[in-house]
Design a protein around this motif. Structure first.
Motif, short mmCIF file in Angstrom:
data_model
loop_
_atom_site.label_atom_id
_atom_site.label_comp_id
_atom_site.label_asym_id
_atom_site.label_seq_id
_atom_site.Cartn_x
_atom_site.Cartn_y
_atom_site.Cartn_z
N ASP A 161 0.82 -1.20 0.00
CA ASP A 161 0.00 0.00 0.00
C ASP A 161 0.86 1.26 0.00
N ALA A 162 0.48 2.20 -0.85
CA ALA A 162 1.11 3.52 -0.88
C ALA A 162 0.01 4.56 -0.76
N TYR A 163 0.16 5.45 0.20
CA TYR A 163 -0.88 6.47 0.46
C TYR A 163 -0.51 7.79 -0.20
N CYS A 164 -1.53 8.41 -0.80
CA CYS A 164 -1.40 9.75 -1.36
C CYS A 164 -2.59 10.59 -0.89
N TYR A 165 -2.31 11.75 -0.35
CA TYR A 165 -3.35 12.72 -0.02
C TYR A 165 -3.72 13.47 -1.29
N THR A 166 -5.02 13.61 -1.54
CA THR A 166 -5.47 14.23 -2.78
C THR A 166 -6.06 15.62 -2.57
N GLY A 167 -5.86 16.20 -1.41
CA GLY A 167 -6.29 17.57 -1.18
C GLY A 167 -7.78 17.73 -0.94
N GLY A 168 -8.46 16.64 -0.61
CA GLY A 168 -9.90 16.73 -0.35
C GLY A 168 -10.76 16.65 -1.60
N LYS A 169 -10.17 16.35 -2.74
CA LYS A 169 -10.92 16.21 -4.00
C LYS A 169 -10.65 14.83 -4.59
N ALA A 170 -11.65 14.29 -5.27
CA ALA A 170 -11.46 13.01 -5.95
C ALA A 170 -10.43 13.15 -7.06
N PHE A 171 -9.59 12.15 -7.21
CA PHE A 171 -8.56 12.17 -8.24
C PHE A 171 -9.21 12.02 -9.61
N ASP A 172 -8.82 12.86 -10.56
CA ASP A 172 -9.35 12.85 -11.92
C ASP A 172 -8.17 12.90 -12.88
N ALA A 173 -7.84 11.78 -13.48
CA ALA A 173 -6.64 11.68 -14.31
C ALA A 173 -6.68 12.59 -15.53
N SER A 174 -7.83 13.17 -15.87
CA SER A 174 -7.92 14.08 -17.01
C SER A 174 -7.37 15.47 -16.69
N LEU A 175 -7.20 15.78 -15.41
CA LEU A 175 -6.68 17.08 -14.99
C LEU A 175 -5.16 17.05 -14.92
N PRO A 176 -4.52 18.22 -15.02
CA PRO A 176 -3.07 18.25 -14.78
C PRO A 176 -2.79 17.84 -13.35
N SER A 177 -1.65 17.21 -13.15
CA SER A 177 -1.33 16.64 -11.84
C SER A 177 -0.11 17.30 -11.23
N ALA A 178 -0.18 17.50 -9.93
CA ALA A 178 0.94 18.00 -9.15
C ALA A 178 1.26 16.98 -8.07
N VAL A 179 2.50 16.56 -8.00
CA VAL A 179 2.94 15.53 -7.05
C VAL A 179 3.88 16.19 -6.04
N PHE A 180 3.54 16.05 -4.76
CA PHE A 180 4.29 16.69 -3.68
C PHE A 180 5.04 15.61 -2.90
N ILE A 181 6.35 15.83 -2.69
CA ILE A 181 7.23 14.81 -2.10
C ILE A 181 7.88 15.39 -0.85
N HIS A 182 7.62 14.78 0.29
CA HIS A 182 8.11 15.31 1.56
C HIS A 182 9.57 14.95 1.79
N GLY A 183 10.12 15.51 2.86
CA GLY A 183 11.50 15.26 3.23
C GLY A 183 11.65 14.19 4.30
N ALA A 184 12.84 14.13 4.88
CA ALA A 184 13.19 13.09 5.84
C ALA A 184 12.30 13.12 7.08
N GLN A 185 11.88 11.95 7.50
CA GLN A 185 11.10 11.77 8.75
C GLN A 185 9.82 12.60 8.74
N ASN A 186 9.24 12.79 7.56
CA ASN A 186 7.99 13.53 7.43
C ASN A 186 6.96 12.69 6.68
N ASP A 187 5.82 13.30 6.40
CA ASP A 187 4.81 12.66 5.56
C ASP A 187 4.07 13.73 4.77
N HIS A 188 2.97 13.33 4.12
CA HIS A 188 2.25 14.24 3.23
C HIS A 188 1.73 15.49 3.91
N SER A 189 1.55 15.45 5.23
CA SER A 189 0.88 16.53 5.94
C SER A 189 1.67 17.84 5.94
N VAL A 190 2.97 17.78 5.63
CA VAL A 190 3.75 19.02 5.59
C VAL A 190 3.29 19.94 4.47
#
Length: 272
Positions: A9-38
């Motif tokens: 399992d790999a978790y991705c936060y989608t910002g409170g919106k359903a993922f729609d592959a037809s839209l442009p995508s922005a991928v956010f990558i956290h740093g050491a000892q962190n997670d998506h919440s930053v």
């Protein structure tokens, strides 16, 4: 959103919106000892203003399963597998600190997959002091406290910054402690060692052709301005934005970071 990546399992936060592959995508990558919440403020805004958002939890961090990856190259391969699983052919990559190295390596390994590249709190080489590496291996609570102090400018220590009830320094410390609690396998040491040993940054930077944005904290002691010249010289077309913060610039200056990122993302080539 939960995806299956490399069999786990790999978790991705989608910002409170359903993922729609037809839209442009922005991928956010956290740093050491962190997670998506930053990326909480920035990702939610992107998701409600025309972008898919995938704010990842790297393996062994947050809600993503599996062991933490031991190299930047392995993390980049994992990220590409995640894009495949999500059905994303091309994306804006936004990386902070260790995450910036992952984004940089991915732009080098698969340039056709990266429309734009945003590197926050980045430097190369991203060397970690031997004493800090040893603390991360043998005394993780002390390493967390040290990094947390060095990652923030003095203004962030005010409990009212940047708004009532928001304590940037305390929140960052608690997040790192939580990563340790949910995964006792020395994630901090693994992350630091991956940054310290990454040796392809100069070649990767020289290969970057896509639009690039650097966001640096004026008071960053972890990746100070004097250490960023190799990257900014190698990617000479990159735009540099400086904000009045330490290394945890997304929390200390959330609006300034968001404004810079969103203006960059909305340039015509970012959405085509």
């Amino acid at each position: 959103m939960i995806l299956q990546v490399e069999g786990v399992d790999a978790y991705c936060y989608t910002g409170g919106k359903a993922f729609d592959a037809s839209l442009p995508s922005a991928v956010f990558i956290h740093g050491a000892q962190n997670d998506h919440s930053v990326w909480a403020l920035q990702t939610r805004y992107f998701a409600h203003h025309g972008f898919n958002v995938l704010a990842v939890d790297l393996p062994g961090h947050g809600r993503s399963k599996g062991a933490a990856k031991a190299s930047v190259e392995a993390l980049s391969q994992w990220l590409l597998a995640l894009l495949d699983a999500a059905g994303v052919a091309r994306a804006l990559l936004v990386g902070h600190s260790m995450g910036s190295l992952i984004a940089l390596q991915t732009a080098h390994a698969a340039p056709a997959r990266v429309s734009h590249l945003a590197l926050l709190g980045s430097t190369y080489p991203m060397k970690v002091a031997d004493s800090l590496l040893e603390a991360a291996r043998s005394d993780e609570p002390s390493a967390i406290d040290m990094v947390n102090i060095w990652s923030h400018s003095s203004v962030a220590q005010k409990p009212s910054f940047p708004g009532p009830g928001f304590y940037a320094m305390g929140g960052a410390r608690r997040l790192k402690q939580r990563i340790s609690q949910i995964n006792p396998q020395q994630v901090f040491y693994t992350d630091f060692a991956a940054c310290n040993s990454y040796a392809n940054g100069e070649a990767a930077a020289a290969s970057v052709r896509c639009p690039t944005l650097f966001i640096f904290g004026l008071r960053d002691m972890m990746t100070p301005a004097r250490s960023t010249k190799l990257l900014t010289s190698a990617i000479a077309h990159g735009k540099v934005v400086q904000v009045d913060s330490g290394h945890e610039l997304m929390a200390e200056q959330p609006d300034a970071v968001l404004d810079a990122l969103f203006a960059f993302a909305r340039t015509p080539s970012a959405t085509t």
